[in-house]
Scaffold this active site. Structure first.
Site: not given
Ligand SMILES: C[S@@+](CC[C@H](N)C(=O)[O-])C[C@H]1O[C@@H](n2cnc3c(N)ncnc32)[C@H](O)[C@@H]1O
Length: 385
Positions: A93
């Protein structure tokens, strides 16, 4: 093995941390130190930029890594798009947004924190630096991302608790957390998060509300309840999803035109007057989640809702100041919008900061309110779980 010498990345990481301080999004010196001490380059060995991709050591890679930008790291095909179009399904992000969310979290050393959305593991590393890795738990839906994040975190010297699973259900097993931070956008608060939040705990989560949603900052107010204000800081996150292969959240997969017998009528509300007004757009979205405006004024305006219950309204100019309205789908979308727009005006055009949320751990018992939780103006949040 790290491809960079320490002096190179430390200088860049410190510059990024200072940029966040100068921009006024990072006030706590402890979080500034976390950004300065965390090697972001270990978490984004490959950045996807449209059809192009930048890998470790490529020209421009390091500049991108230590810039205040969100960096796409995984994409998935868009079901409704021409073959080949992909939508980002994971990223590191934008540091400004991470800084704001970490500050709102108000996590202190000794707090146990659950992160939903491990992604690259970079935010997990920031949390580990600040709170001690043993207090940090992070979940991602995609097991491949969790494996990669584990490698990145190990290379950076951190070993927080990681798990692959659907964050809707919270951390597997009986655990309580002082803080829960979601790095994917929600339409409502999963009840499991409320159950797993300790007394005095706080949830920070992006609200899925259009192009840039606000943040939910909710404190535990009873065993089965969290409440708090909507923080207007605009953040853009991918939706929380349930299918590893799809970039869409439940009910967000684009579907064909709605079926059923349409309703015909007219309106004197100029659809163009609803556009480019962020406070109004948020207010409308919160009454009709998934709201999108499309088309053009000359050829009719299409207002469609993409969501679990897709509803559509097509507007076509008739005489001066009048539009023909055709509404189809499970409810009358244009009537909802017209009513919400009139309420917005009657309430003196409330901005996001006047809105708050009370969420119980019971599906459908989550509400948005105006000004205070006991307000006369209160309506359901999202589609419920
Ligand atoms: C913006 S990215 C996260 C960025 C991360 N915090 C970083 O610093 O790299 C959003 C993440 O949420 C995960 N995600 C989406 N739906 C989810 C769910 N139901 N449970 C867990 N993770 C989920 C996606 O796979 C993705 O990797």
């Amino acid at each position: 093995m790290d491809v960079l010498d320490t002096a190179t990345w430390e200088t860049r990481a410190a510059a990024l941390a200072d940029e966040l301080v100068a921009a006024g999004v990072l006030a706590d010196p402890a979080w500034r130190d976390a950004f300065a001490a965390t090697p972001r380059h270990l978490f984004v060995p490959r950045i996807l930029d449209g059809p192009a991709s930048l890998g470790t050591g490529d020209p421009g890679w390091l500049d991108a890594v230590y810039s205040d930008e969100s960096l796409a790291t995984q994409t998935r095909p868009a079901a409704d798009a021409p073959a080949g179009r992909e939508i980002t399904s994971s990223s590191s992000s934008k540091p400004t947004v991470m800084a704001v969310m970490l500050e709102r979290l108000a996590a202190e050393p000794g707090h146990r924190v659950l992160e939903i959305g491990t992604g690259t593991g970079y935010n997990t590393a920031l949390l580990s630096h600040r709170l001690g890795a043993d207090n940090v738990y992070s979940l991602d839906l995609d097991p491949d991302l969790v494996d990669a994040a584990h490698e990145h975190l190990t290379a950076a010297g951190y070993s927080p608790h990681l798990a692959a699973g659907d964050g809707f259900a919270g951390w597997p097993g009986e655990m309580k957390f002082d803080r829960i931070i979601a790095t994917c956008a929600v339409t409502a608060i999963p009840p499991a998060w409320i159950d797993q939040l300790a007394d005095g705990g706080r949830i920070v989560a992006p609200l899925d509300a259009g192009t840039a949603g606000p943040l939910l900052v909710l404190d535990k107010t009873a065993d089965d309840e969290v409440a708090g204000r909507i923080d207007p800081f605009p953040v853009l996150f991918m939706p929380m999803r349930t299918d590893v292969e799809s970039p869409f959240g439940p009910g967000q997969e684009p579907v064909g035109a709605s079926t059923g017998i349409p309703h015909y009528g007219t309106t004197a509300v100029d659809p163009a007057a609803l556009l480019d007004r962020p406070d109004l757009e948020l207010f409308l979205w919160l009454h009709a989640p998934g709201l999108q405006f499309g088309g053009s004024l000359e050829h009719g305006v299409v207002v469609a809702e993409r969501g679990p219950a897709r509803a559509e309204a097509d507007l076509t100019p008739l005489a001066e100041g009048t539009w023909a309205v055709r509404q189809s789908g499970p409810y009358r979308l244009w009537d909802t919008i017209e009513h919400a727009a009139a309420t917005f005006d009657a309430l003196d055009k409330p901005d996001a900061a006047r809105l708050g949320v009370t969420a119980l751990n019971v599906p459908g018992k989550q509400f948005i309110w105006l000004d205070d939780p006991d307000s006369d103006h209160s309506w359901p949040l999202g589609s419920g779980f």
